[in-house]
Design an enzyme around this catalytic site. Structure first.
Site, PDB file in Angstrom:
ATOM      1  N   ASP A  49      -4.177  -5.848  -4.297  1.00  0.00           N
ATOM      2  CA  ASP A  49      -3.400  -6.328  -3.149  1.00  0.00           C
ATOM      3  C   ASP A  49      -4.354  -6.686  -2.017  1.00  0.00           C
ATOM      4  O   ASP A  49      -4.980  -5.814  -1.418  1.00  0.00           O
ATOM      5  CB  ASP A  49      -2.427  -5.233  -2.675  1.00  0.00           C
ATOM      6  CG  ASP A  49      -1.560  -5.737  -1.522  1.00  0.00           C
ATOM      7  OD1 ASP A  49      -0.511  -6.337  -1.806  1.00  0.00           O
ATOM      8  OD2 ASP A  49      -1.956  -5.569  -0.347  1.00  0.00           O
ATOM      9  N   TYR A  54      -7.573  -9.856   5.360  1.00  0.00           N
ATOM     10  CA  TYR A  54      -8.505  -8.778   4.989  1.00  0.00           C
ATOM     11  C   TYR A  54      -9.949  -9.263   4.815  1.00  0.00           C
ATOM     12  O   TYR A  54     -10.872  -8.454   4.739  1.00  0.00           O
ATOM     13  CB  TYR A  54      -8.054  -8.069   3.700  1.00  0.00           C
ATOM     14  CG  TYR A  54      -6.657  -7.473   3.728  1.00  0.00           C
ATOM     15  CD1 TYR A  54      -5.924  -7.387   4.915  1.00  0.00           C
ATOM     16  CD2 TYR A  54      -6.064  -7.001   2.560  1.00  0.00           C
ATOM     17  CE1 TYR A  54      -4.635  -6.866   4.933  1.00  0.00           C
ATOM     18  CE2 TYR A  54      -4.778  -6.467   2.574  1.00  0.00           C
ATOM     19  CZ  TYR A  54      -4.070  -6.414   3.760  1.00  0.00           C
ATOM     20  OH  TYR A  54      -2.799  -5.896   3.763  1.00  0.00           O
ATOM     21  N   HIS A 112       3.045 -12.422   5.418  1.00  0.00           N
ATOM     22  CA  HIS A 112       2.534 -11.105   5.828  1.00  0.00           C
ATOM     23  C   HIS A 112       3.459 -10.415   6.839  1.00  0.00           C
ATOM     24  O   HIS A 112       3.744  -9.235   6.728  1.00  0.00           O
ATOM     25  CB  HIS A 112       1.120 -11.284   6.402  1.00  0.00           C
ATOM     26  CG  HIS A 112       0.244 -10.076   6.265  1.00  0.00           C
ATOM     27  ND1 HIS A 112      -1.104 -10.160   5.991  1.00  0.00           N
ATOM     28  CD2 HIS A 112       0.501  -8.755   6.376  1.00  0.00           C
ATOM     29  CE1 HIS A 112      -1.620  -8.941   5.937  1.00  0.00           C
ATOM     30  NE2 HIS A 112      -0.663  -8.075   6.174  1.00  0.00           N
ATOM     31  N   LEU A 194       0.289   6.490   1.814  1.00  0.00           N
ATOM     32  CA  LEU A 194      -0.176   7.827   2.215  1.00  0.00           C
ATOM     33  C   LEU A 194      -0.198   7.937   3.744  1.00  0.00           C
ATOM     34  O   LEU A 194      -0.888   8.808   4.290  1.00  0.00           O
ATOM     35  CB  LEU A 194      -1.588   8.079   1.655  1.00  0.00           C
ATOM     36  CG  LEU A 194      -1.741   7.877   0.145  1.00  0.00           C
ATOM     37  CD1 LEU A 194      -3.218   7.948  -0.269  1.00  0.00           C
ATOM     38  CD2 LEU A 194      -0.923   8.917  -0.624  1.00  0.00           C
ATOM     39  N   ILE A 232       0.462   0.694  -3.314  1.00  0.00           N
ATOM     40  CA  ILE A 232      -0.865   0.051  -3.292  1.00  0.00           C
ATOM     41  C   ILE A 232      -1.833   0.892  -2.458  1.00  0.00           C
ATOM     42  O   ILE A 232      -2.364   0.420  -1.445  1.00  0.00           O
ATOM     43  CB  ILE A 232      -0.747  -1.396  -2.757  1.00  0.00           C
ATOM     44  CG1 ILE A 232       0.150  -1.435  -1.501  1.00  0.00           C
ATOM     45  CG2 ILE A 232      -0.217  -2.333  -3.825  1.00  0.00           C
ATOM     46  CD1 ILE A 232       0.151  -2.784  -0.785  1.00  0.00           C
ATOM     47  N   LYS A 234      -5.043   2.600  -0.884  1.00  0.00           N
ATOM     48  CA  LYS A 234      -6.441   2.188  -0.711  1.00  0.00           C
ATOM     49  C   LYS A 234      -7.312   3.433  -0.746  1.00  0.00           C
ATOM     50  O   LYS A 234      -6.971   4.454  -0.141  1.00  0.00           O
ATOM     51  CB  LYS A 234      -6.593   1.477   0.624  1.00  0.00           C
ATOM     52  CG  LYS A 234      -8.015   1.104   0.999  1.00  0.00           C
ATOM     53  CD  LYS A 234      -8.583   2.034   2.036  1.00  0.00           C
ATOM     54  CE  LYS A 234      -9.992   1.645   2.452  1.00  0.00           C
ATOM     55  NZ  LYS A 234     -10.551   2.645   3.398  1.00  0.00           N
ATOM     56  N   ARG A 240     -11.345   9.032  -5.953  1.00  0.00           N
ATOM     57  CA  ARG A 240     -10.019   8.877  -5.339  1.00  0.00           C
ATOM     58  C   ARG A 240      -9.242   7.725  -5.954  1.00  0.00           C
ATOM     59  O   ARG A 240      -8.023   7.804  -6.119  1.00  0.00           O
ATOM     60  CB  ARG A 240     -10.161   8.637  -3.832  1.00  0.00           C
ATOM     61  CG  ARG A 240     -10.591   9.873  -3.090  1.00  0.00           C
ATOM     62  CD  ARG A 240     -10.827   9.552  -1.634  1.00  0.00           C
ATOM     63  NE  ARG A 240     -11.082  10.771  -0.882  1.00  0.00           N
ATOM     64  CZ  ARG A 240     -11.171  10.822   0.431  1.00  0.00           C
ATOM     65  NH1 ARG A 240     -11.051   9.719   1.142  1.00  0.00           N
ATOM     66  NH2 ARG A 240     -11.397  11.964   1.045  1.00  0.00           N
ATOM     67  N   ASN A 244      -5.570   8.242  -7.765  1.00  0.00           N
ATOM     68  CA  ASN A 244      -4.355   7.575  -7.288  1.00  0.00           C
ATOM     69  C   ASN A 244      -3.604   6.822  -8.393  1.00  0.00           C
ATOM     70  O   ASN A 244      -2.447   6.455  -8.209  1.00  0.00           O
ATOM     71  CB  ASN A 244      -4.690   6.624  -6.137  1.00  0.00           C
ATOM     72  CG  ASN A 244      -5.186   7.371  -4.915  1.00  0.00           C
ATOM     73  OD1 ASN A 244      -5.069   8.588  -4.834  1.00  0.00           O
ATOM     74  ND2 ASN A 244      -5.751   6.638  -3.960  1.00  0.00           N
TER      75      ASN A 244
HETATM   76  N1  LIG Z   1       1.584  -5.805   4.428  1.00  0.00           N
HETATM   77  C1  LIG Z   1       1.075  -5.147   5.442  1.00  0.00           C
HETATM   78  O1  LIG Z   1       1.348  -5.429   6.616  1.00  0.00           O
HETATM   79  C2  LIG Z   1       0.118  -4.021   5.177  1.00  0.00           C
HETATM   80  C3  LIG Z   1      -0.293  -3.176   6.210  1.00  0.00           C
HETATM   81  C4  LIG Z   1      -1.164  -2.115   5.916  1.00  0.00           C
HETATM   82  C5  LIG Z   1      -1.599  -1.943   4.619  1.00  0.00           C
HETATM   83  N2  LIG Z   1      -1.197  -2.812   3.615  1.00  0.00           N
HETATM   84  C6  LIG Z   1      -1.645  -2.657   2.215  1.00  0.00           C
HETATM   85  O2  LIG Z   1      -1.433  -1.302   1.816  1.00  0.00           O
HETATM   86  C7  LIG Z   1      -2.670  -0.760   1.357  1.00  0.00           C
HETATM   87  C8  LIG Z   1      -2.715   0.738   1.600  1.00  0.00           C
HETATM   88  O3  LIG Z   1      -2.497   1.027   2.947  1.00  0.00           O
HETATM   89  P1  LIG Z   1      -3.581   1.730   3.893  1.00  0.00           P
HETATM   90  O4  LIG Z   1      -4.935   1.372   3.407  1.00  0.00           O
HETATM   91  O5  LIG Z   1      -3.215   1.374   5.283  1.00  0.00           O
HETATM   92  O6  LIG Z   1      -3.264   3.278   3.766  1.00  0.00           O
HETATM   93  P2  LIG Z   1      -3.049   4.365   2.604  1.00  0.00           P
HETATM   94  O7  LIG Z   1      -3.269   3.784   1.259  1.00  0.00           O
HETATM   95  O8  LIG Z   1      -1.744   5.026   2.911  1.00  0.00           O
HETATM   96  O9  LIG Z   1      -4.176   5.416   2.955  1.00  0.00           O
HETATM   97  C9  LIG Z   1      -5.537   5.106   2.842  1.00  0.00           C
HETATM   98  C10 LIG Z   1      -6.308   6.285   3.389  1.00  0.00           C
HETATM   99  O10 LIG Z   1      -6.067   7.446   2.562  1.00  0.00           O
HETATM  100  C11 LIG Z   1      -7.314   7.907   2.036  1.00  0.00           C
HETATM  101  N3  LIG Z   1      -7.099   8.265   0.609  1.00  0.00           N
HETATM  102  C12 LIG Z   1      -6.669   7.437  -0.362  1.00  0.00           C
HETATM  103  N4  LIG Z   1      -6.565   8.100  -1.536  1.00  0.00           N
HETATM  104  C13 LIG Z   1      -6.969   9.376  -1.299  1.00  0.00           C
HETATM  105  C14 LIG Z   1      -7.098  10.518  -2.111  1.00  0.00           C
HETATM  106  N5  LIG Z   1      -6.772  10.486  -3.414  1.00  0.00           N
HETATM  107  N6  LIG Z   1      -7.540  11.668  -1.537  1.00  0.00           N
HETATM  108  C15 LIG Z   1      -7.848  11.707  -0.213  1.00  0.00           C
HETATM  109  N7  LIG Z   1      -7.744  10.651   0.613  1.00  0.00           N
HETATM  110  C16 LIG Z   1      -7.310   9.470   0.072  1.00  0.00           C
HETATM  111  C17 LIG Z   1      -8.284   6.759   2.156  1.00  0.00           C
HETATM  112  O11 LIG Z   1      -9.579   7.264   2.344  1.00  0.00           O
HETATM  113  P3  LIG Z   1     -10.932   6.531   1.841  1.00  0.00           P
HETATM  114  O12 LIG Z   1     -10.740   5.058   2.002  1.00  0.00           O
HETATM  115  O13 LIG Z   1     -11.958   7.117   2.757  1.00  0.00           O
HETATM  116  O14 LIG Z   1     -11.139   6.917   0.404  1.00  0.00           O
HETATM  117  C18 LIG Z   1      -7.790   6.049   3.406  1.00  0.00           C
HETATM  118  O15 LIG Z   1      -8.283   6.673   4.576  1.00  0.00           O
HETATM  119  C19 LIG Z   1      -3.706  -1.566   2.125  1.00  0.00           C
HETATM  120  O16 LIG Z   1      -4.996  -1.441   1.597  1.00  0.00           O
HETATM  121  C20 LIG Z   1      -3.131  -2.946   2.024  1.00  0.00           C
HETATM  122  O17 LIG Z   1      -3.382  -3.500   0.748  1.00  0.00           O
HETATM  123  C21 LIG Z   1      -0.348  -3.839   3.892  1.00  0.00           C
END
Ligand SMILES: NC(=O)c1ccc[n+]([C@@H]2O[C@H](COP(=O)([O-])OP(=O)(O)OC[C@H]3O[C@@H](n4cnc5c(N)ncnc54)[C@H](OP(=O)(O)O)[C@@H]3O)[C@@H](O)[C@H]2O)c1
Length: 276
Positions: A49, A54, A112, A194, A232, A234, A240, A244
């Site tokens: 994704d 990005y 988006h 998360l 999705i 990250k 990690r 996931n």
């Molecule tokens: N459409 C939209 O407007 C929008 C907005 C935001 C995000 N997104 C999409 O959603 C994806 C995920 O969202 P996000 O990146 O904001 O947040 P997320 O996936 O909820 O959380 C990511 C955070 O959690 C940590 N983490 C992940 N897996 C872990 C594990 N197994 N153990 C411990 N910590 C863990 C990561 O740390 P590390 O990176 O340090 O490992 C990072 O700090 C994005 O990458 C993007 O593709 C879309």
């Protein structure tokens, strides 16, 4: 032969399928993105994704090309950014994304954000419908749409998005929006599943994780997948990223689900789509 994650495909209303767990690439720096996307693919992910915003579409495309997998076994999503709204602008933005990817097909293209202050998302949606009708993108969807935005594009075109990618996690379970999605045949995709990692030291979740011998991240992702949500997450390390994806081999019980439901506060980590 179906690939190993075949069973994890979620059916879309256009007849295609999307792997339920994808690798989220927001804030994955371009310098690391090809390596980390490739790590995800090597560990079994079949869904990336990304988005024009990005700055790592080229690296995602490189990871796909160098994976050695047939292109049809990987599912790639990108998104049109807020300054590309409008019919002609959207067509141009799609071409620019495809040039960056260096791929000859894209699986899913999303708007988006609706950006209501510009009031152009209906025209943008018409452009995405054209791209799909011309076979230039396999599936089309949206992100950060409230029910009233969804109603407007469906009424204007007769075409419902296959997914709506929205902020969704135990603090913000999006119950009302999900009812609308179900009635319209739209799949729910959770961004920041998360809560950007902020949920991971929650005192309600830690004992559940200990009970199952899993991490808190795995418990939260198991909660998502049990509801049929596409996720999705990250992450920045192979450990990690692997964790996931390993969220199908245990099940939460009723007490776990009730405890997780008690975390709902309605709190967002991102902005409200009507605030733009
Ligand atoms: N459409 C939209 O407007 C929008 C907005 C935001 C995000 N997104 C999409 O959603 C994806 C995920 O969202 P996000 O990146 O904001 O947040 P997320 O996936 O909820 O959380 C990511 C955070 O959690 C940590 N983490 C992940 N897996 C872990 C594990 N197994 N153990 C411990 N910590 C863990 C990561 O740390 P590390 O990176 O340090 O490992 C990072 O700090 C994005 O990458 C993007 O593709 C879309």
């Amino acid at each position: 032969m179906p690939h190993p994650l075949h069973a994890l495909l979620i059916a879309l209303h256009d007849g295609r399928g999307i792997p339920q767990v994808g690798y989220g690439m927001y804030k994955v720096p371009a310098a690391d993105a090809a390596r980390l996307a490739r790590t995800a693919i090597d560990l079994g992910y079949r869904h990336l994704d990304t988005a024009a915003l990005y700055g790592n579409e080229a690296e995602a495309g490189l990871a796909v090309r160098e994976s050695g997998l047939p292109r049809e076994e990987l599912f790639v999503t990108s998104k049109l950014w807020n300054d590309d709204h409008g019919y002609d602008e959207a067509l141009r933005a799609f071409d620019a994304s495809m040039a960056r990817f260096g791929l000859d097909r894209l699986d899913l293209f999303l708007i988006h954000w609706p950006v209501p202050s510009q009031d152009r998302y209906v025209d943008t949606w018409r452009a995405l419908v054209r791209l799909r009708d011309e076979g230039r993108v396999a599936s089309i969807g949206v992100s950060n749409f409230h029910a009233h935005h969804l109603r407007r594009i469906i009424d204007a075109t007769g075409v419902a998005p296959v997914v709506n990618q929205v902020e969704l996690h135990p603090w913000l379970p999006q119950r009302e929006l999900r009812v609308f999605h179900k009635a319209a045949g739209i799949r729910t995709e959770a961004w920041s599943p998360l809560a950007r990692g902020r949920l991971l030291d929650d005192p309600v979740l830690e004992p559940i994780a200990a009970k199952h011998g899993r991490s808190v991240a795995q418990v939260v992702l198991a909660w998502h997948v049990a509801q049929g949500t596409i996720v999705i997450p990250k992450a920045s390390s192979a450990e990690r990223i692997a964790q996931n994806l390993d969220v199908f081999s245990f099940e939460l019980d009723e007490a776990d689900v009730a405890a997780i439901a008690s975390l709902e506060t309605g709190e967002r980590t991102g902005r409200d789509p009507d605030g733009d």
